[in-house]
Write a protein that holds these residues in place. Structure first.
Motif, PDB file in Angstrom:
ATOM      1  N   ALA A 157       2.433  10.633  -2.558  1.00 31.92           N
ATOM      2  CA  ALA A 157       2.785   9.565  -1.854  1.00 31.92           C
ATOM      3  C   ALA A 157       3.286   8.963  -1.497  1.00 31.92           C
ATOM      4  O   ALA A 157       2.921   7.964  -0.180  1.00 31.92           O
ATOM      5  N   HIS A 209      -5.525   7.631  -2.170  1.00 29.03           N
ATOM      6  CA  HIS A 209      -3.702   7.573  -2.124  1.00 29.03           C
ATOM      7  C   HIS A 209      -3.721   6.587  -3.650  1.00 29.03           C
ATOM      8  O   HIS A 209      -4.555   5.348  -4.051  1.00 29.03           O
ATOM      9  N   ARG A 214       1.863  -0.593  -2.398  1.00 28.60           N
ATOM     10  CA  ARG A 214       2.194  -0.223  -1.160  1.00 28.60           C
ATOM     11  C   ARG A 214       2.355  -0.908   0.021  1.00 28.60           C
ATOM     12  O   ARG A 214       3.736  -1.373   0.849  1.00 28.60           O
ATOM     13  N   LEU A 226      -3.174  10.210   2.820  1.00 29.02           N
ATOM     14  CA  LEU A 226      -4.160   9.885   1.108  1.00 29.02           C
ATOM     15  C   LEU A 226      -4.810   8.501   1.610  1.00 29.02           C
ATOM     16  O   LEU A 226      -5.612   8.500   1.745  1.00 29.02           O
ATOM     17  N   VAL A 227      -3.849   7.798   2.494  1.00 31.85           N
ATOM     18  CA  VAL A 227      -5.216   6.266   2.624  1.00 31.85           C
ATOM     19  C   VAL A 227      -5.706   6.782   3.826  1.00 31.85           C
ATOM     20  O   VAL A 227      -6.965   6.233   3.538  1.00 31.85           O
ATOM     21  N   GLU A 247      -1.375   4.708  -5.207  1.00 33.83           N
ATOM     22  CA  GLU A 247      -1.101   3.932  -4.876  1.00 33.83           C
ATOM     23  C   GLU A 247      -1.655   2.120  -4.346  1.00 33.83           C
ATOM     24  O   GLU A 247      -2.108   2.601  -3.601  1.00 33.83           O
ATOM     25  N   GLY A 257       1.264  10.119   3.101  1.00 30.78           N
ATOM     26  CA  GLY A 257       0.726   8.757   2.090  1.00 30.78           C
ATOM     27  C   GLY A 257       0.036   8.398   3.435  1.00 30.78           C
ATOM     28  O   GLY A 257      -0.734   7.700   2.848  1.00 30.78           O
ATOM     29  N   HIS A 258       0.421   8.185   4.835  1.00 29.43           N
ATOM     30  CA  HIS A 258      -0.817   8.443   5.900  1.00 29.43           C
ATOM     31  C   HIS A 258      -2.106   8.800   5.514  1.00 29.43           C
ATOM     32  O   HIS A 258      -2.718   8.391   5.441  1.00 29.43           O
TER      33      HIS A 258
END
Length: 183
Positions: A65, A80, A87, A74-75, A82, A71-72
């Motif tokens: 993440a 994501h 974030r 997962l968003v 978190e 991370g992008h």
């Protein structure tokens, strides 16, 4: 992963993402099998990423993440691990040193509904301070919404102004008589 795998440096990834945005914008105006193929491929890759997260232990989940590109993704796939407010707070903290370098300050103030709140003091330099940096609030908006697109906006919180302490000259203070002296 094999040692012979060729890895793309971040600038090459960014260039490919920019080109992908252009190509996808063109596809959106002409719906058909190509657009459906992109949508289906995105859904399958999202499912694959979700399965990787399901199999990963907590420390690895956090590492995945924390990686900017992962991370992008997962968003993008809404997986994501978190919360968006965490974030967004981290994005604000990353920007804080740059704002301080320009004589201001930046502080995370939380989320109100789907709106991120920040305290931004520009130190009198306003926009364009420090060599064409642009509007500091716009930079904060871009950074926060890039990592937490679930949020709809980023708005400044007005600084709380405390009234200045009242000045009372010592010459105006009169000694009050104590009960024993009053007799």
């Amino acid at each position: 992963m094999a040692d012979t795998a060729v890895r793309l440096p971040d600038p090459a990834v960014e260039a490919r993402l920019a080109r992908l945005d252009e190509v996808l914008a063109g596809l959106e105006s002409t719906p058909g099998p190509a657009l459906e193929a992109v949508r289906l491929l995105t859904e399958v890759y999202g499912e694959a990423l979700a399965r990787v997260l399901d199999l990963a232990e907590q420390p690895l989940r956090e590492e995945l993440a924390a990686d900017e590109l992962l991370g992008h993704l997962l968003v993008l796939h809404d997986i994501h691990p978190e919360a968006p407010e965490h974030r967004a707070a981290r994005a604000v903290e990353k920007l804080r040193p740059a704002v301080r370098e320009r004589g201001g300050d930046l502080e995370w103030a939380g989320v109100d509904g789907r709106v991120a709140r920040v305290r931004l003091r520009t130190g009198g330099c306003g926009s364009g301070c420090g060599g064409g940096a642009g509007d500091p609030l716009e930079a904060v908006r871009a950074a926060v919404l890039a990592v937490a697109p679930e949020l709809e906006a980023v708005e400044p919180v007005a600084e709380e102004r405390r009234p200045a302490p009242a000045f009372v000259p010592l010459s105006t203070i009169r000694r009050r008589a104590l009960p024993q002296e009053a007799r």
